[in-house]
Enzyme design. Structure first.
Site, mmCIF file in Angstrom:
data_model
loop_
_atom_site.group_PDB
_atom_site.id
_atom_site.type_symbol
_atom_site.label_atom_id
_atom_site.label_comp_id
_atom_site.label_asym_id
_atom_site.label_seq_id
_atom_site.Cartn_x
_atom_site.Cartn_y
_atom_site.Cartn_z
ATOM 1 N N GLU A 211 -3.878 -0.285 7.979
ATOM 2 C CA GLU A 211 -2.734 0.084 8.824
ATOM 3 C C GLU A 211 -2.895 -0.538 10.205
ATOM 4 O O GLU A 211 -4.005 -0.584 10.747
ATOM 5 C CB GLU A 211 -2.615 1.606 9.020
ATOM 6 C CG GLU A 211 -2.062 2.346 7.846
ATOM 7 C CD GLU A 211 -1.939 3.848 8.103
ATOM 8 O OE1 GLU A 211 -1.727 4.265 9.262
ATOM 9 O OE2 GLU A 211 -2.069 4.594 7.131
ATOM 10 N N ASN B 257 -7.772 1.487 9.663
ATOM 11 C CA ASN B 257 -6.493 1.737 10.329
ATOM 12 C C ASN B 257 -6.737 1.678 11.821
ATOM 13 O O ASN B 257 -7.466 2.509 12.377
ATOM 14 C CB ASN B 257 -5.946 3.123 9.967
ATOM 15 C CG ASN B 257 -5.591 3.247 8.489
ATOM 16 O OD1 ASN B 257 -5.782 2.312 7.716
ATOM 17 N ND2 ASN B 257 -5.087 4.403 8.101
ATOM 18 N N HIS C 279 -3.068 10.888 0.667
ATOM 19 C CA HIS C 279 -2.633 10.649 2.049
ATOM 20 C C HIS C 279 -2.047 11.956 2.593
ATOM 21 O O HIS C 279 -0.844 12.087 2.769
ATOM 22 C CB HIS C 279 -1.622 9.490 2.085
ATOM 23 C CG HIS C 279 -1.364 8.917 3.457
ATOM 24 N ND1 HIS C 279 -1.466 7.582 3.741
ATOM 25 C CD2 HIS C 279 -0.988 9.504 4.625
ATOM 26 C CE1 HIS C 279 -1.173 7.352 5.020
ATOM 27 N NE2 HIS C 279 -0.861 8.506 5.580
ATOM 28 N N TYR D 174 -4.869 1.214 15.684
ATOM 29 C CA TYR D 174 -3.630 1.193 16.464
ATOM 30 C C TYR D 174 -3.855 0.932 17.950
ATOM 31 O O TYR D 174 -3.043 0.301 18.596
ATOM 32 C CB TYR D 174 -2.883 2.529 16.329
ATOM 33 C CG TYR D 174 -2.257 2.750 14.970
ATOM 34 C CD1 TYR D 174 -0.943 2.348 14.715
ATOM 35 C CD2 TYR D 174 -2.965 3.345 13.941
ATOM 36 C CE1 TYR D 174 -0.362 2.535 13.481
ATOM 37 C CE2 TYR D 174 -2.384 3.534 12.692
ATOM 38 C CZ TYR D 174 -1.085 3.128 12.468
ATOM 39 O OH TYR D 174 -0.511 3.311 11.238
ATOM 40 N N ARG E 74 0.851 -1.177 0.000
ATOM 41 C CA ARG E 74 0.000 0.000 0.000
ATOM 42 C C ARG E 74 0.899 1.242 0.000
ATOM 43 O O ARG E 74 1.721 1.404 0.906
ATOM 44 C CB ARG E 74 -0.908 -0.002 1.239
ATOM 45 C CG ARG E 74 -1.731 1.245 1.349
ATOM 46 C CD ARG E 74 -2.682 1.268 2.548
ATOM 47 N NE ARG E 74 -3.287 2.582 2.559
ATOM 48 C CZ ARG E 74 -3.370 3.398 3.607
ATOM 49 N NH1 ARG E 74 -2.958 2.987 4.798
ATOM 50 N NH2 ARG E 74 -3.877 4.593 3.483
ATOM 51 N N GLU F 91 -7.513 8.148 6.194
ATOM 52 C CA GLU F 91 -7.855 8.759 7.476
ATOM 53 C C GLU F 91 -8.320 10.201 7.365
ATOM 54 O O GLU F 91 -7.654 11.114 7.877
ATOM 55 C CB GLU F 91 -6.641 8.720 8.409
ATOM 56 C CG GLU F 91 -6.159 7.336 8.687
ATOM 57 C CD GLU F 91 -5.081 7.301 9.769
ATOM 58 O OE1 GLU F 91 -4.681 8.364 10.255
ATOM 59 O OE2 GLU F 91 -4.655 6.197 10.121
HETATM 60 C C1 PNW Z 1 -1.687 7.056 10.901
HETATM 61 N N1 PNW Z 1 -4.780 7.883 16.565
HETATM 62 O O1 PNW Z 1 -2.141 8.145 11.661
HETATM 63 C C2 PNW Z 1 -1.274 7.581 9.520
HETATM 64 O O2 PNW Z 1 -2.100 7.112 8.472
HETATM 65 C C3 PNW Z 1 0.170 7.359 9.168
HETATM 66 O O3 PNW Z 1 0.563 8.248 8.132
HETATM 67 C C4 PNW Z 1 1.020 7.519 10.411
HETATM 68 O O4 PNW Z 1 2.386 7.490 10.135
HETATM 69 C C5 PNW Z 1 0.624 6.388 11.351
HETATM 70 O O5 PNW Z 1 -0.757 6.398 11.636
HETATM 71 C C6 PNW Z 1 1.380 6.410 12.679
HETATM 72 O O6 PNW Z 1 1.043 7.550 13.414
HETATM 73 C C7 PNW Z 1 -2.780 7.996 12.883
HETATM 74 O O7 PNW Z 1 -4.576 8.794 17.401
HETATM 75 C C8 PNW Z 1 -2.446 8.887 13.889
HETATM 76 O O8 PNW Z 1 -5.570 6.944 16.838
HETATM 77 C C9 PNW Z 1 -3.114 8.848 15.101
HETATM 78 C C10 PNW Z 1 -4.109 7.908 15.324
HETATM 79 C C11 PNW Z 1 -4.456 7.025 14.318
HETATM 80 C C12 PNW Z 1 -3.772 7.074 13.112
#
Ligand code: PNW
Length: 495
Positions: free
Chosen positions: A397, A328, A143, A330, A98, A188
């Site tokens: 992601e 995505n 992006h 995390y 991706r 996002e």
């Molecule tokens: C993503 N949260 O951003 C982005 O798509 C990427 O470009 C970035 O490098 C990656 O995560 C790591 O940060 C996020 O707060 C930033 O839940 C914050 C969150 C989620 C996604």
């Protein structure tokens, strides 16, 4: 370096300790891949006719808003080293890669009056290199790197950008579409809108909380739908691809089982995920959002809701425009109904009327917002299915940051093992998940955090002009997961 034997013991230990690891094998056709984004890896910021975008503009400001004063001028130098990137992907034996297209590399002014043939050639070469190595390209059209000339006119808060995005999408469908099956219009949008126009956490650093961020989302949603319809009408028959969007969310777990907290957690998920996914599936913004923002806007003295409204025709036009959904994920937050409604605060954040926190017992990463909560992924996937129906989902992601001090990234191996196990749990629950994409292939420019947070499977030496890439331990693990379809990183999963 740790030896193979120690490595095996580590893996066995980590799996025996975590009793919840799902050791059933992934389906044969499950897609495993890794991800990057143009501004974070490409460099070549002003080469071969590329125009300026909002990240070029923001990173070149004096004083710099980036924590380590760095820029993406060179980043991982993937503009010159894409063949090395593909060799790394080949080593990992991924099914897909991706990556995102830089709008200003293709259309230097942002408008379609001038197409940059060298920019087009760069992506054609990258796609050919991937195809020659049997790697499926998964292409994000946007992006976060808005062309600066469009930003000067208000960027995503000016509806002018809807048709300019569609012009850009047409150029990319025409030029690359014969080789692309999986398109993602946006990455996002919540981060683009809330961090870019609602707080100064992302370029363009416009501070318009509670107003600019909703205008931005409204235009993003319309731009997505228009690009989807364009593809559907003009390209789908011949190119046979699918158009989706990568939407991010955390999981929100009610802090208590009181109705207030359960409703608060659901409301916050609707503010995060539903804000974007609901108009494009069921149609229109979530009821909770419409109601609470209208009420708060009235109390605040506005003559109409700060959340823009879609007309009935627009609702129909936006509905059912996701061929598949990118997720995505995390981390997770605990959610509780806010006692203090903060009516004096005008912002998307305050509008949700939810307080959140993360538990101390959840393992930390190098990113302040990211603690390790694997079960949140399974819950999010089930929530998506229960909320929008049986839409095909790919994790676009998932990943964890460390400080870059060591190639022995056991925290990343554990993170992936636990999250892949959670994905498998969701598949076993009946959620239609067809792929998983690790963020990121390699360490890269982490936005306002510069090069201080490392999300890569590969380490990149940013001090070296060669931007030397070195595999971390997680490369070997992820490679074995892909080879065997087994989260244990070996062949021993159950069939
Ligand atoms: C993503 N949260 O951003 C982005 O798509 C990427 O470009 C970035 O490098 C990656 O995560 C790591 O940060 C996020 O707060 C930033 O839940 C914050 C969150 C989620 C996604």
């Amino acid at each position: 370096m740790i030896t193979k034997e120690v490595w095996l013991i580590c893996i066995m230990l980590s799996t025996s300790l975590a009793t919840t690891i799902n050791v059933s094998r992934f389906p044969k056709d499950f897609m495993f891949g890794t991800a990057t984004a143009s501004y974070q890896v490409e460099g070549g910021w002003n080469e071969d006719g590329k125009g300026e975008n909002i990240w070029d503009e923001v990173t070149h400001r004096v004083p710099s808003p980036i924590v380590d004063n760095s820029t993406g001028d060179v980043a991982c130098d993937s503009y010159h080293k894409y063949k090395e990137d593909v060799a790394m992907l080949k080593h990992l034996r991924v099914n897909h890669y991706r990556f995102s297209l830089s709008w200003s590399r293709i259309l230097p002014t942002g408008f379609n009056n001038k197409i940059n043939p060298i920019g087009i050639a760069y992506y054609k070469n990258l796609i050919k290199e991937l195809r020659d190595n049997n790697i499926e390209p998964l292409v994000t059209i946007f992006h976060w790197d808005t062309p600066q000339p469009l930003e000067n006119l208000g960027g995503w808060t000016n509806e002018l950008i809807i048709d300019r995005f569609v012009d850009y999408a047409k150029v990319v469908f025409e030029n690359f579409g014969d080789d692309i099956t999986y398109w993602l219009t946006f990455n996002e949008p919540r981060q683009t809108c809330s961090q870019g126009y609602g707080s100064k956490q992302k370029a363009p650093l416009v501070d318009s909380p509670g107003i600019g961020e909703y205008l931005c989302a409204h235009n993003v949603l319309k731009a997505h739908a228009k690009a989807w319809h364009l593809y559907d009408e003009k390209f789908r028959n011949v190119q046979k691809g699918k158009v989706g969007m990568a939407i991010d969310t955390a999981w929100f777990e009610p802090d208590t089982n009181s109705t207030e907290d359960v409703d608060a957690a659901e409301r916050l998920q609707q503010f995060n995920h539903g804000w974007y996914a609901r108009p494009l599936t069921i149609g229109d913004y979530p009821e909770q959002m419409k109601k609470v923002i209208a009420e708060r806007s009235a109390l605040q003295g506005f003559s109409q809701s700060r959340l823009p409204q879609f007309t009935q025709d627009e609702i129909k036009y936006l509905k059912d425009t996701l061929d598949y959904l990118g997720l995505n994920y995390y981390t997770t937050n605990m959610a509780l109904d806010a006692d203090d409604k903060r009516i004096d605060v005008i912002s998307y954040d305050a509008d949700a009327e939810v307080n959140t926190y993360q538990k101390d017992e959840w393992p930390k990463s190098s990113s302040s917002w990211l603690r390790v909560v694997p079960w949140g992924l399974r819950k999010t996937l089930n929530w998506i299915k229960n909320t929008y129906g049986d839409i095909p989902i790919i994790i676009t992601e998932n990943g964890i940051s460390e400080d870059g001090s060591s190639l022995e990234d056991e925290t990343r191996v554990n993170y992936y093992q636990q999250h892949l196990s959670s994905v498998k749990d969701a598949i076993d629950d009946g959620v239609n998940v067809f792929g998983f994409t690790a963020w990121s292939l390699m360490d890269n420019f982490e936005w306002l955090r510069g090069y201080t947070e490392h999300f890569g499977l590969y380490h990149v030496d940013f001090a070296s002009p060669d931007r030397t890439r070195t595999p971390k331990e997680s490369v070997e693990y992820f490679k074995n997961v892909i080879q065997y379809g087994c989260v244990l990183g070996n062949s021993t999963c159950d069939n």
